[in-house]
Design an enzyme around this catalytic site. Structure first.
Site, PDB file in Angstrom:
ATOM      1  N   GLU A  52       0.867  -1.182   0.000  1.00  0.00           N
ATOM      2  CA  GLU A  52       0.000   0.000   0.000  1.00  0.00           C
ATOM      3  C   GLU A  52       0.897   1.223   0.000  1.00  0.00           C
ATOM      4  O   GLU A  52       1.983   1.207   0.598  1.00  0.00           O
ATOM      5  CB  GLU A  52      -0.898   0.019   1.249  1.00  0.00           C
ATOM      6  N   CYS A 248      -6.550   0.914   2.844  1.00  0.00           N
ATOM      7  CA  CYS A 248      -7.582   1.961   2.883  1.00  0.00           C
ATOM      8  C   CYS A 248      -7.523   2.909   1.693  1.00  0.00           C
ATOM      9  O   CYS A 248      -8.530   3.565   1.395  1.00  0.00           O
ATOM     10  CB  CYS A 248      -7.458   2.750   4.172  1.00  0.00           C
ATOM     11  N   ASN A 379     -12.079  -3.241   0.306  1.00  0.00           N
ATOM     12  CA  ASN A 379     -10.981  -3.517   1.244  1.00  0.00           C
ATOM     13  C   ASN A 379     -11.578  -3.906   2.590  1.00  0.00           C
ATOM     14  O   ASN A 379     -12.066  -5.009   2.750  1.00  0.00           O
ATOM     15  CB  ASN A 379     -10.052  -2.297   1.354  1.00  0.00           C
ATOM     16  N   GLU A 380     -11.571  -3.004   3.553  1.00  0.00           N
ATOM     17  CA  GLU A 380     -12.151  -3.361   4.862  1.00  0.00           C
ATOM     18  C   GLU A 380     -13.574  -2.820   4.931  1.00  0.00           C
ATOM     19  O   GLU A 380     -13.882  -1.995   5.784  1.00  0.00           O
ATOM     20  CB  GLU A 380     -11.297  -2.773   5.981  1.00  0.00           C
TER      21      GLU A 380
HETATM   22  O1  AHR Z   1      -2.166  -1.802   6.732  1.00  0.00           O
HETATM   23  C1  AHR Z   1      -2.604  -0.550   7.158  1.00  0.00           C
HETATM   24  C2  AHR Z   1      -4.099  -0.413   7.086  1.00  0.00           C
HETATM   25  O2  AHR Z   1      -4.706  -1.312   7.964  1.00  0.00           O
HETATM   26  C3  AHR Z   1      -4.732  -0.749   5.772  1.00  0.00           C
HETATM   27  O3  AHR Z   1      -4.723   0.327   4.910  1.00  0.00           O
HETATM   28  C4  AHR Z   1      -6.136  -1.102   6.136  1.00  0.00           C
HETATM   29  O4  AHR Z   1      -6.713  -2.025   5.260  1.00  0.00           O
HETATM   30  C5  AHR Z   1      -6.016  -1.604   7.547  1.00  0.00           C
HETATM   31  O5  AHR Z   1      -6.908  -0.980   8.388  1.00  0.00           O
END
Ligand code: AHR
Length: 662
Positions: A52, A248, A379-380
């Site tokens: 990321e 994120c 993603n989440e």
């Molecule tokens: O890995 C850091 C963050 O943790 C990521 O962006 C997210 O998916 C999770 O909350």
């Protein structure tokens, strides 16, 4: 000999202790490995990496561009730049916005010099510019000369303003057409905190954009490519997959700021920059200069995956922004563009060159398909709103690509109501993969090493897409991946490996962090402007991914899985290709553990093997730029006696034993 009574009692205690210690040493624990019987297949892509653009992982990190805000598109157009001159003249420098003409890259810089006064434009780089003695630096710029006459001197300067590299650039021609031109020069000294400046000489009027500087030693020597040391650390892990671009940043703080892959391909000057979601996320770690220029875009991610032999695993926005931020969702009847992005991405990666997106891939220099097999939808994300949107994506994608695998989110946590709702519904819907995330204390990792032993054995598989031990912040080094965190990860990972039929992929997160610019810690690899090092977690991950094997075989203590008895955690695999039995065993106790491995079966094991040992008696031990190998594997030889192997596992150690067979 007679002893006075106090001496007698001291000696008695000593003898008792000695007896206890030696008898402990003389009575090894017997661990049985059933070498012949495969209990599960290990997927070739089981252990991967999570990438990321967080912690200046891409811009200011692996993307080797050294100039910050090269196209003047940051919210403050001159952020990262300063001007040095002996006399100011009105209108000498202007930021011009032509958004009607060029929406992706509206701003440029106009320099008008009526006199030959001293005028220098300085860029501070991302936390400084890393410069290496003897290295070539490639400068490039887009420009048009309205009135020729300006010559540019290119300078690298150390923090004391001493010149440590110099080149020159003479713009050519004149007129309203933009040109791209480059010039190279060599640095004379090494410095991690240099600055780059352009000294404008002469008189004239010139427009400038995309002012860029790259080191000459990029990965595979690709022009405007990636930082070779960082890619090499990844390549050395031989990761099974690379998940990108997050995290994120896929979701964005709102939908307008979500990651859109189509904006990240093609000529770099046409890739529309976006504020990085981590720019504003944590008030206690502000990063006002954090943007995504997308120099590392989707084509480069696919190329990187191919270079290091990994499967590509893109994660796409599912029509929902980050639920910790705005939680904005696209209306269900307006989801088409999001779904279309997913369909087009599959075509971009795999489509014939006669298809619209396959053709674009070919134009970018890769006519062969990238062989994309899977993608994440969201993603989440969580809640019924996620399930509704996911259902639409799934229906459309599976109708066109029935064998394409989809990764579904289970939210942010590995338990609780949100997790339970998704886990239940997704399993009912026969999801291909459920993405579980856990950032938890070491203790949780140890307690959860048996988490998957009783998971349902059906078509829905688990992808542990993000995990890391987050130690108590009061512990020294908790932010920098101490040995305790890595050992607990290794212990849990034996449980993932034992259940490789259920957990088919896993990736530690996040991957990279810049020592002067991180927002989130711990992270697997730390970098500064010149160097990078792997943490103890890096070595744990590497030991798993380079020793993944092909088949899980059972390993037990007293007929039970080894999930914490006396601090031991273990798993075992065969590698039928390399012809090796591989035992992974973590000792979380502060004692040596003497083990007799009973290697049962007809497989003809050779009498000599090796043990890779990661150990430190100090659980707070860190790796660092000064001592990058403080916790790193040490390999030694081991000998079998028939089908028995005796080994003493050091306190707080993770061990990978490899025994070849015929
Ligand atoms: O890995 C850091 C963050 O943790 C990521 O962006 C997210 O998916 C999770 O909350």
């Amino acid at each position: 000999m007679r002893f006075h009574s106090p001496i007698k009692s001291v000696l008695f205690t000593c003898f008792t202790l000695l007896f206890a210690i030696t008898s402990n040493a003389q009575t090894p624990k017997v661990i049985k490995v059933n070498v012949d019987q495969s209990i599960a297949k290990v997927q070739p892509n089981m252990w991967g990496v999570f990438f990321e653009d967080i912690n200046f992982g891409a811009d200011g990190g692996i993307y080797a561009e050294l100039i910050k805000n090269r196209s003047f598109e940051f919210a403050k157009p001159l952020m990262g730049w300063s001007i040095s001159r002996n006399r100011s003249q009105e209108g000498e420098i202007l930021v011009v916005n032509r958004k009607e003409e060029n929406a992706a890259n509206p701003r440029y810089l106009q320099v008008k010099k009526a006199t030959d006064n001293f005028f220098e434009l300085v860029n501070e780089g991302f936390k400084g510019i890393g410069v290496k003695k003897g290295m070539r630096y490639d400068f490039s710029v887009m420009y048009r000369q309205l009135q020729p006459g300006i010559k540019m001197v290119l300078l690298l300067k150390d923090p004391d303003k001493k010149v440590i590299g110099q080149g020159s650039f003479t713009p050519e021609g004149s007129g309203s057409e933009w040109k791209k031109q480059s010039a190279s020069f060599v640095a004379t000294e090494t410095n991690a905190k240099a600055k780059f400046s352009i000294l404008f000489q002469g008189k004239g009027n010139i427009d400038l954009d995309m002012i860029s500087l790259f080191p000459g030693d990029t990965w595979k020597n690709r022009k405007q490519g990636l930082r070779a040391d960082m890619v090499q650390l990844l390549a050395d892990m031989k990761p099974g997959f690379i998940r990108f671009p997050g995290g994120c940043i896929v979701e964005g703080t709102d939908l307008a700021n979500r990651y859109q892959w189509k904006n990240t391909i093609g000529p770099i000057e046409e890739r529309k920059l976006l504020i990085n979601r981590w720019n504003t996320e944590f008030a206690h770690r502000p990063a006002p200069d954090y943007y995504q220029t997308f120099g590392l875009g989707f084509f480069e991610y696919f190329q990187l995956a191919e270079d290091i032999g990994s499967d590509a695993l893109p994660i796409l926005n599912c029509g929902m922004a980050c639920q910790f931020n705005t939680g904005e969702v696209a209306a269900l009847d307006e989801l088409d563009p999001y779904v279309q992005d997913a369909l087009d991405l599959i075509e971009f990666a795999n489509g014939d060159i006669n298809t619209k997106w396959g053709k674009k891939r070919a134009e970018l220099g890769h006519p062969k398909p990238f062989n994309l097999k899977m993608m994440g939808v969201g993603n989440e994300n969580w809640g019924p709103q996620y399930l509704e949107r996911l259902a639409i994506f799934t229906k459309v994608i599976k109708a066109k690509y029935p064998d394409f695998k989809l990764i579904n989110s289970s939210g942010t946590d590995p338990e609780g109501d949100r997790f339970n709702l998704l886990n239940t519904s997704l399993r009912e819907n026969k999801a291909d993969f459920i993405d579980e995330h856990y950032y938890r204390p070491a203790d949780w990792f140890l307690k959860n090493a048996g988490r998957y032993d009783n998971y349902p054995r059906n078509e829905t598989k688990v992808f542990v897409g993000e995990y890391a031990v987050h130690a108590d912040k009061k512990v020294i080094g908790s932010d920098r991946n101490n040995w305790q965190s890595a050992l607990a990860s290794a212990s849990l990972m034996t449980g993932l490996e034992r259940n490789a039929d259920v957990v088919q992929m896993a990736s530690y997160a996040p991957l990279f962090a810049h020592i002067d610019g991180w927002q989130w810690a711990p992270d697997m690899i730390w970098v500064d402007n010149l160097q990078s090092y792997g943490t103890p977690d890096y070595y744990v991950q590497k030991l798993f991914s380079t020793n993944k094997g092909t088949d899980v075989v059972s390993i037990t203590l007293d007929e039970k899985n080894i999930i914490g008895q006396d601090g031991l955690f273990a798993s075992s695999v065969l590698d039928k290709g390399k012809k090796e039995l591989i035992i992974k065993i973590a000792n979380n106790s502060d004692q040596n553990q003497n083990i007799d491995f009973d290697l049962n079966g007809k497989t003809k094991l050779k009498s000599k093997g090796t043990i890779d040992e990661l150990a430190s008696i100090n659980l707070n031990q860190l790796n660092s730029f000064e001592n990058p190998g403080a916790v790193s594997p040490k390999t030694s030889a081991i000998n079998l006696k028939g089908k028995k192997l005796n080994a003493t596992l050091k306190p707080f150690s993770f061990n990978v034993i490899k025994i070849p067979f015929n």
